[in-house]
Design an enzyme around this catalytic site. Sequence first.
Site, PDB file in Angstrom:
ATOM      1  N   LYS A  89      11.608 -35.633   0.028  1.00  8.19           N
ATOM      2  CA  LYS A  89      12.107 -36.442   1.147  1.00  8.19           C
ATOM      3  C   LYS A  89      13.625 -36.637   1.019  1.00  8.19           C
ATOM      4  CE  LYS A  89      10.130 -38.173   4.076  1.00  8.19           C
ATOM      5  NZ  LYS A  89       9.703 -37.671   5.427  1.00  8.19           N
TER       6      LYS A  89
ATOM      7  N   THR B  49      11.783 -42.409   3.657  1.00  8.07           N
ATOM      8  CA  THR B  49      11.130 -43.404   2.807  1.00  8.07           C
ATOM      9  C   THR B  49      12.126 -44.110   1.883  1.00  8.07           C
ATOM     10  OG1 THR B  49       9.573 -43.589   0.961  1.00  8.07           O
ATOM     11  CG2 THR B  49      10.627 -41.487   1.213  1.00  8.07           C
ATOM     12  N   ASP B  50      11.757 -45.318   1.458  1.00 12.05           N
ATOM     13  CA  ASP B  50      12.606 -46.028   0.473  1.00 12.05           C
ATOM     14  C   ASP B  50      12.518 -45.378  -0.911  1.00 12.05           C
ATOM     15  OD1 ASP B  50      10.007 -46.805  -0.184  1.00 12.05           O
ATOM     16  OD2 ASP B  50      10.420 -48.960  -0.190  1.00 12.05           O
ATOM     17  N   GLU B  51      11.532 -44.492  -1.110  1.00 16.62           N
ATOM     18  CA  GLU B  51      11.358 -43.892  -2.443  1.00 16.62           C
ATOM     19  C   GLU B  51      12.524 -42.995  -2.840  1.00 16.62           C
ATOM     20  OE1 GLU B  51       7.538 -42.425  -3.469  1.00 16.62           O
ATOM     21  OE2 GLU B  51       6.491 -44.021  -2.423  1.00 16.62           O
TER      22      GLU B  51
ATOM     23  N   TYR C 240       7.315 -35.864  -4.387  1.00 11.12           N
ATOM     24  CA  TYR C 240       7.343 -36.356  -2.999  1.00 11.12           C
ATOM     25  C   TYR C 240       8.714 -36.922  -2.659  1.00 11.12           C
ATOM     26  CZ  TYR C 240       6.878 -39.698   0.827  1.00 11.12           C
ATOM     27  OH  TYR C 240       7.096 -40.420   1.996  1.00 11.12           O
ATOM     28  N   SER C 241       9.200 -37.865  -3.485  1.00 10.40           N
ATOM     29  CA  SER C 241      10.459 -38.523  -3.099  1.00 10.40           C
ATOM     30  C   SER C 241      11.639 -37.555  -3.191  1.00 10.40           C
ATOM     31  CB  SER C 241      10.700 -39.792  -3.920  1.00 10.40           C
ATOM     32  OG  SER C 241      10.640 -39.554  -5.293  1.00 10.40           O
TER      33      SER C 241
HETATM   34  P1  NAD Z   1       0.474 -38.891   7.107  1.00 11.69           P
HETATM   35  O1  NAD Z   1       0.229 -38.058   5.894  1.00 11.69           O
HETATM   36  O2  NAD Z   1      -0.532 -39.883   7.541  1.00 11.69           O
HETATM   37  O3  NAD Z   1       0.719 -37.926   8.367  1.00 11.69           O
HETATM   38  C1  NAD Z   1       1.498 -36.762   8.295  1.00 11.69           C
HETATM   39  C2  NAD Z   1       1.228 -35.949   9.566  1.00 11.69           C
HETATM   40  O4  NAD Z   1       2.032 -34.765   9.490  1.00 11.69           O
HETATM   41  C3  NAD Z   1      -0.234 -35.491   9.685  1.00 11.69           C
HETATM   42  O5  NAD Z   1      -0.682 -35.720  11.007  1.00 11.69           O
HETATM   43  C4  NAD Z   1      -0.175 -33.999   9.374  1.00 11.69           C
HETATM   44  O6  NAD Z   1      -1.170 -33.248  10.039  1.00 11.69           O
HETATM   45  C5  NAD Z   1       1.227 -33.651   9.867  1.00 11.69           C
HETATM   46  N1  NAD Z   1       1.756 -32.453   9.200  1.00 11.69           N
HETATM   47  C6  NAD Z   1       1.772 -32.208   7.861  1.00 11.69           C
HETATM   48  N2  NAD Z   1       2.305 -30.994   7.630  1.00 11.69           N
HETATM   49  C7  NAD Z   1       2.664 -30.472   8.840  1.00 11.69           C
HETATM   50  C8  NAD Z   1       3.271 -29.256   9.253  1.00 11.69           C
HETATM   51  N3  NAD Z   1       3.607 -28.316   8.368  1.00 11.69           N
HETATM   52  N4  NAD Z   1       3.508 -29.072  10.569  1.00 11.69           N
HETATM   53  C9  NAD Z   1       3.155 -30.016  11.484  1.00 11.69           C
HETATM   54  N5  NAD Z   1       2.552 -31.172  11.144  1.00 11.69           N
HETATM   55  C10 NAD Z   1       2.309 -31.402   9.843  1.00 11.69           C
HETATM   56  O7  NAD Z   1       1.890 -39.542   6.867  1.00 11.69           O
HETATM   57  P2  NAD Z   1       2.431 -40.987   7.276  1.00 11.69           P
HETATM   58  O8  NAD Z   1       2.083 -41.934   6.230  1.00 11.69           O
HETATM   59  O9  NAD Z   1       2.089 -41.255   8.687  1.00 11.69           O
HETATM   60  O10 NAD Z   1       4.015 -40.703   7.147  1.00 11.69           O
HETATM   61  C11 NAD Z   1       4.751 -40.181   8.237  1.00 11.69           C
HETATM   62  C12 NAD Z   1       6.208 -40.046   7.818  1.00 11.69           C
HETATM   63  O11 NAD Z   1       6.722 -41.305   7.431  1.00 11.69           O
HETATM   64  C13 NAD Z   1       6.413 -39.126   6.622  1.00 11.69           C
HETATM   65  O12 NAD Z   1       7.589 -38.382   6.841  1.00 11.69           O
HETATM   66  C14 NAD Z   1       6.578 -40.079   5.440  1.00 11.69           C
HETATM   67  O13 NAD Z   1       7.395 -39.504   4.444  1.00 11.69           O
HETATM   68  C15 NAD Z   1       7.257 -41.242   6.110  1.00 11.69           C
HETATM   69  N6  NAD Z   1       7.015 -42.555   5.498  1.00 11.69           N
HETATM   70  C16 NAD Z   1       5.728 -42.977   5.225  1.00 11.69           C
HETATM   71  C17 NAD Z   1       5.522 -44.255   4.703  1.00 11.69           C
HETATM   72  C18 NAD Z   1       4.130 -44.785   4.403  1.00 11.69           C
HETATM   73  O14 NAD Z   1       4.012 -45.862   3.830  1.00 11.69           O
HETATM   74  N7  NAD Z   1       3.064 -44.091   4.776  1.00 11.69           N
HETATM   75  C19 NAD Z   1       6.628 -45.080   4.434  1.00 11.69           C
HETATM   76  C20 NAD Z   1       7.914 -44.610   4.705  1.00 11.69           C
HETATM   77  C21 NAD Z   1       8.088 -43.345   5.246  1.00 11.69           C
HETATM   78  O1  DAU Z   2       7.457 -46.679  -0.230  1.00 13.53           O
HETATM   79  C1  DAU Z   2       7.110 -45.849   0.833  1.00 13.53           C
HETATM   80  C2  DAU Z   2       6.026 -44.885   0.414  1.00 13.53           C
HETATM   81  O2  DAU Z   2       4.819 -45.661   0.301  1.00 13.53           O
HETATM   82  C3  DAU Z   2       5.816 -43.737   1.383  1.00 13.53           C
HETATM   83  O3  DAU Z   2       6.992 -42.958   1.433  1.00 13.53           O
HETATM   84  C4  DAU Z   2       4.626 -42.863   0.965  1.00 13.53           C
HETATM   85  O4  DAU Z   2       4.403 -41.857   1.934  1.00 13.53           O
HETATM   86  C5  DAU Z   2       3.413 -43.760   0.866  1.00 13.53           C
HETATM   87  O5  DAU Z   2       2.310 -43.005   0.405  1.00 13.53           O
HETATM   88  C6  DAU Z   2       3.667 -44.942  -0.063  1.00 13.53           C
HETATM   89  O6  DAU Z   2       3.785 -44.492  -1.441  1.00 13.53           O
HETATM   90  P1  DAU Z   2       3.094 -45.258  -2.671  1.00 13.53           P
HETATM   91  O7  DAU Z   2       2.920 -44.337  -3.783  1.00 13.53           O
HETATM   92  O8  DAU Z   2       3.803 -46.552  -2.925  1.00 13.53           O
HETATM   93  O9  DAU Z   2       1.679 -45.640  -1.973  1.00 13.53           O
HETATM   94  P2  DAU Z   2       0.171 -45.635  -2.560  1.00 13.53           P
HETATM   95  O10 DAU Z   2      -0.685 -46.281  -1.516  1.00 13.53           O
HETATM   96  O11 DAU Z   2      -0.219 -44.307  -3.051  1.00 13.53           O
HETATM   97  O12 DAU Z   2       0.287 -46.618  -3.799  1.00 13.53           O
HETATM   98  C7  DAU Z   2       0.716 -47.961  -3.677  1.00 13.53           C
HETATM   99  C8  DAU Z   2       0.752 -48.558  -5.063  1.00 13.53           C
HETATM  100  O13 DAU Z   2      -0.596 -48.693  -5.550  1.00 13.53           O
HETATM  101  C9  DAU Z   2       1.468 -47.702  -6.092  1.00 13.53           C
HETATM  102  O14 DAU Z   2       2.134 -48.537  -7.028  1.00 13.53           O
HETATM  103  C10 DAU Z   2       0.344 -46.943  -6.782  1.00 13.53           C
HETATM  104  C11 DAU Z   2      -0.796 -47.933  -6.751  1.00 13.53           C
HETATM  105  N1  DAU Z   2      -2.150 -47.346  -6.655  1.00 13.53           N
HETATM  106  C12 DAU Z   2      -2.387 -46.428  -5.662  1.00 13.53           C
HETATM  107  C13 DAU Z   2      -3.640 -45.840  -5.546  1.00 13.53           C
HETATM  108  C14 DAU Z   2      -3.911 -44.827  -4.460  1.00 13.53           C
HETATM  109  C15 DAU Z   2      -3.160 -47.733  -7.530  1.00 13.53           C
HETATM  110  O15 DAU Z   2      -2.934 -48.578  -8.424  1.00 13.53           O
HETATM  111  N2  DAU Z   2      -4.396 -47.150  -7.410  1.00 13.53           N
HETATM  112  C16 DAU Z   2      -4.679 -46.218  -6.451  1.00 13.53           C
HETATM  113  O16 DAU Z   2      -5.828 -45.720  -6.390  1.00 13.53           O
END
Ligand code: NAD
Ligand code: DAU
Length: 353
Positions: free
Chosen positions: A162, A133-135, A158-159
């Site tokens: 990661k 992640t960019d975080e 979280y970050s």
């Molecule tokens: P998500 O939470 O939707 O999915 C995570 C998956 O991992 C789920 O299917 C869960 O069952 C599985 N999992 C969790 N713990 C596990 C374990 N111990 N063993 C096996 N499987 C397990 O997450 P996502 O948003 O799809 O993110 C996927 C990856 O991409 C993560 O590594 C996250 O850090 C990274 N990422 C996410 C975003 C975003 O915006 N969502 C952005 C950048 C990077």
């Molecule tokens: O930047 C990449 C990351 O983006 C990933 O690594 C994470 O897995 C993913 O969850 C996401 O993180 P954020 O914290 O940015 O996403 P989230 O959707 O939780 O929140 C987006 C923005 O909106 C953040 O500034 C918090 C705000 N927010 C979020 C929720 C859930 C609100 O204001 N209200 C809310 O209820």
Amino acid sequence: MSKKHTILVTGGAGFIGSHLVRLFVNKYPDYHIVNLDKLTYAGNLANLKDVEKSENYTFVKGCINDAPFLEKLFSDYDFDGVVHLAAESHVDRSISDPMSFINTNIVGTVNLLNAARGAWGDFKDKLFYHVSTDEVYGSLGDTGFFVETTPYDPRSPYSASKASSDHLVRAYHHTYGMPMVISNCSNNYGSYQFPEKLLPLFINNIKNKKALPVYGDGKYTRDWLWVNDHASAIDVIYHKGKNGETYNIGGNNEWKNIDLIHKLCDIMDELLERPMGSSRNLIAFVKDRPGHDRRYAIDATKLKEELGWEPSIQSEEGLRKTAEWYLANEEWMTNITSGAYKQYYEDMYADRV
Ligand code: NAD
Ligand code: DAU
């Protein structure tokens, strides 16, 4: 007959993982895609209904914290590559329960590296792809962008988990010679995302005329990327990325939260045929997320110039497609917010407004 190229995708039943599995299964009929997922609240096999019967696809339920299980999995399948997405992914949950993030994101990643190292011998033609992640780069001021050499400065559990996993993947590369690539991506949006994250939560709340809890002043900025574009970037990096390299992935698509929410409200009013402005009336400014990072912005020039990848769609089109998808897939949303999932949905949302 030569062996099929076999890829282990971890976390393939989650949001991004399911899009990646679908892309690989459909695009590479000659590959074998093995999806390992624990099916936590965030993992859902309904995300993969359309490919579950494909001949080149196998689902395995299991946990990356079970080292003996991983050892056996690597001996059962002769994996050529791993694309590691399994993680705890929601920042708010990492604030209330950091330990599960340490266990899955850090210890789980090391378990997977150990299993690959144990099975892969001299590492010839192998690849460990770590999805991050960019975080990890921390928070930006009003200007500037994260590049691949930006120093790490993670600020949430979280970050930090990661970032730690990124360091460990690089450490296995430098110490043991593990072939690897890492990509650091911005905020994804699109279909099949658990409604704890901003966009699916707000789409569902608008539909049900529930309040929209905007954290703090709403002027936090994120770079948004359509999830299908993240999957296509992973495809390009998996096949063309250079061993040992890191690639930033972003949408070149920055929005202040409140501006994005206004845009979403207007699209939803249109789609639900409600008077323009009625969804905006649901907005409620609530207590801020502790340690909330102010701004993320990605410079993805390296990926564009070296590997030729660019996002295929821009925000407004993506936002509309996303809203339409959730409205058309009411059953998916109902299932994911009820039964065993209900508590996970509600404990994130309760007491916010
Ligand atoms: P998500 O939470 O939707 O999915 C995570 C998956 O991992 C789920 O299917 C869960 O069952 C599985 N999992 C969790 N713990 C596990 C374990 N111990 N063993 C096996 N499987 C397990 O997450 P996502 O948003 O799809 O993110 C996927 C990856 O991409 C993560 O590594 C996250 O850090 C990274 N990422 C996410 C975003 C975003 O915006 N969502 C952005 C950048 C990077
Ligand atoms: O930047 C990449 C990351 O983006 C990933 O690594 C994470 O897995 C993913 O969850 C996401 O993180 P954020 O914290 O940015 O996403 P989230 O959707 O939780 O929140 C987006 C923005 O909106 C953040 O500034 C918090 C705000 N927010 C979020 C929720 C859930 C609100 O204001 N209200 C809310 O209820």
